[in-house]
Design an enzyme around this catalytic site. Sequence first.
Site, PDB file in Angstrom:
ATOM      1  N   GLU A   1       0.822  -1.215   0.000  1.00 34.94           N
ATOM      2  CA  GLU A   1       0.000   0.000   0.000  1.00 34.94           C
ATOM      3  C   GLU A   1       0.857   1.266   0.000  1.00 34.94           C
ATOM      4  O   GLU A   1       0.631   2.187   0.787  1.00 34.94           O
ATOM      5  CB  GLU A   1      -0.953  -0.011   1.197  1.00 34.94           C
TER       6      GLU A   1
ATOM      7  N   ASP B   1      -8.189  -9.141   3.710  1.00 30.79           N
ATOM      8  CA  ASP B   1      -8.000  -8.051   4.663  1.00 30.79           C
ATOM      9  C   ASP B   1      -9.053  -7.992   5.765  1.00 30.79           C
ATOM     10  O   ASP B   1      -9.951  -7.167   5.698  1.00 30.79           O
ATOM     11  CB  ASP B   1      -7.995  -6.710   3.909  1.00 30.79           C
TER      12      ASP B   1
ATOM     13  N   GLU C   1     -12.474  -2.470  12.195  1.00 31.44           N
ATOM     14  CA  GLU C   1     -12.445  -1.701  10.944  1.00 31.44           C
ATOM     15  C   GLU C   1     -13.561  -2.132   9.999  1.00 31.44           C
ATOM     16  O   GLU C   1     -14.233  -1.301   9.408  1.00 31.44           O
ATOM     17  CB  GLU C   1     -11.084  -1.890  10.254  1.00 31.44           C
TER      18      GLU C   1
HETATM   19  O1  GCW Z   1      -6.995  -3.056   6.453  1.00 31.59           O
HETATM   20  C1  GCW Z   1      -6.145  -2.179   5.799  1.00 31.59           C
HETATM   21  C2  GCW Z   1      -6.475  -0.860   6.386  1.00 31.59           C
HETATM   22  C3  GCW Z   1      -5.316   0.091   6.463  1.00 31.59           C
HETATM   23  C4  GCW Z   1      -4.144  -0.636   7.099  1.00 31.59           C
HETATM   24  C5  GCW Z   1      -3.784  -1.831   6.228  1.00 31.59           C
HETATM   25  C6  GCW Z   1      -2.665  -2.667   6.824  1.00 31.59           C
HETATM   26  C7  GCW Z   1      -2.465   0.231   8.557  1.00 31.59           C
HETATM   27  O2  GCW Z   1      -7.537  -0.297   5.675  1.00 31.59           O
HETATM   28  O3  GCW Z   1      -5.717   1.192   7.223  1.00 31.59           O
HETATM   29  O4  GCW Z   1      -3.040   0.201   7.291  1.00 31.59           O
HETATM   30  O5  GCW Z   1      -4.877  -2.673   6.095  1.00 31.59           O
HETATM   31  O6  GCW Z   1      -2.976  -3.630   7.508  1.00 31.59           O
HETATM   32  O7  GCW Z   1      -1.506  -2.361   6.620  1.00 31.59           O
END
Ligand code: GCW
Length: 698
Positions: A276, A349, A377
């Site tokens: 990311e 995720d 989240e």
């Molecule tokens: O789940 C996603 C989240 C990000 C997060 C990323 C990760 C810290 O939306 O906010 O960043 O994963 O786990 O690196």
Amino acid sequence: MKRVFGLYMLVLAVLMMHVLGCRGVSVKGEDGHYLWLYPQHAVPVKILCSGQTAILSIAKQELLQNWRGKENATVELLVGSDKLIKGDGYKFTATGIQANTEAGILYGVYELLRRQQTNQPIQNEICNPSYEIRILNHWDNPDGSIERGYAGHSIFWRKEQDSMDVTSEDSIRWKEYARANASVGINGTVLNNVNASPKILSRPYLDRVKAIADVLRPYGIKTFLSVKFSSPSMLGGLKTSDPLNPEVIQWWKEKVKEIYSIIPDFGGFLVKANSEGQPGPQDFGRTHADGANMLADALKPFGGIVMWRAFVYSSEDKDRARQAYAEFMPLDGQFRDNVIIQVKNGPIDFQPREPFSPLFGAMKKTSVMPELQITQEYLGHSVQLVFLAAMWEELLKSDTYQEGAGSTVAHCTDGSIFPQKYSAIAGVANIGLDANWCGHQFAQANWYAFGRLAWNNQLTSEKIADEWLRLTFSASVDSLKPEYRNNWQEHFLLPVKNMMLKSREAAVDYMMPLGLHHIFAANHHYGPGPWEAPKGVRPDWTPVYYHKADTFGVGFDRTRTGSNAVSQYHEPLASLFNNQATCPEIYLLWFHHVSWTYRMNSGRSLWDELCLHYDTGLKQVRDFQKTWDEVQPYVDEQRFLEVQSKLREQYHDAQIWKDACILYFQQFSRLPIPPDVEQPVNKLEELMKIKRNMTYHN
Ligand code: GCW
């Protein structure tokens, strides 16, 4: 001696009043600040313990303040050496508690007190931890904001303009935090976000880390930091951060040396690299192993470790679910023994439901640790009551078949199958400055559950919910009228436990049943957004990429003729998942693009079944509201009203989920909503306009 003790109690009482006064909470602690550690009406106890260290003093103090066993009993605390006790495990003996480490004594004390409070028997037995490292990951930024945090500002970091000085309020919070963690066996914490700022490694921040570490240490908790891979250039002014460059290697060595000179028992680094947009070794043509090993070498002389995350996905591969495995499997065996690969529970995720990540059990020559997300989240933030232990239990008990039947994710990661040097498990924390720590009273149960499962990965979610409810709510039993006190279990404990245990499946049902995933509105990840497909955005950041709805059907084809992600699983799972008829229905749309008219096991069509799941999820929340309303006489007013109002919001939002998804998918299925499903009450066009304000509060 008696006078000294009396004085000690007086000082303690004054201290307690000070603590309470500082926070401005009522003495009854009805804001939830006590967590599962309600002050007890203790009876006297005698303690035999020769050691005077900080950890042992805390162990003794906990016993004195909370003992509810036989009055004037004698308890012996003995640090010895017993081969059957592993790591920080402990043994209950006829005379007290024995352990090989002081932390082990502390954990034994907390367990003993827990059993007294929850009326569980204490027999001669050994309790060893499943994982050696049981660690929280805080996604806290140096400015005090928290990525995916829903419980206020960071307990560790302040707004930029504020002073870095440690206040007495800070120390009190950190101590309460340390105590809560130790009480469930958590022994490590990463103090900052994996999207790390390089400045965390600068001296003013390291000094604050030291202050935090000093408070956590007597509770057996080690401190770790997330680091940015490009720190040598961003902070150190070097021309590169290439892990094979001698100057870079030297920079990290010196930085690590500096850290250990300040914090001698520092735990190590957590790294998000080439993920990311974060920098990583691949920016210099190097591998994850090159990057992780370089840091591991710098930490090795001090006993530090590297937790290197496998959460990677490039936009090139056609299936995000395949990528962590594709990148990391070829590196198996190339990592130093003080590197642990940290793998999210599922391949994508932290979704409401995912099959387990195929990396578990597959990387046989590398230490692998599960990463769970305690902060909600994707599961309703701090608005929705969702007890996550059920999800984690499902993960830990999933059979990978990697070394034959019974190779569960739990056993593949806890060292019982593979001789990995370290065993560990991480949970992304849900903690902030809110008076109740987690934003929702019931979100505390998820912090508690993470600790308990990290200690014992065979515990059931039922047992954990039972314990947590007794510890968290039973203090108010004493103040109940006798007619209520006598039926507390039947009228409070059982229905509320039942609600907790059903809550995760309910959330899956009203958000994304049958294997649907990642159909959230962008960025906030709270409400539905199955229609979202903005131009110019990476396809794998849009819901339509994941559900692939069309007039034929819905779901992501990951079969052998699709993306072939099924082949990353060991047989018999690969074939089982590959075949629509044998794929468990909870994962159906994860692995298959299925026709709207496909016959499900129930005999209903996929479309009818999907509608029914959305409807069932919503109705469950209505039941939760009823359950909670009925337990009003058993709960203090503040917590009752708070949870009641959050459940109301949850119901409202679950209705939005249901209506949005049914109406959106109906555009493709073109089938009627079955008569036994309640009709949507909202219009799709209206639902598509909803925006959620994402500013966090502090
Ligand atoms: O789940 C996603 C989240 C990000 C997060 C990323 C990760 C810290 O939306 O906010 O960043 O994963 O786990 O690196």
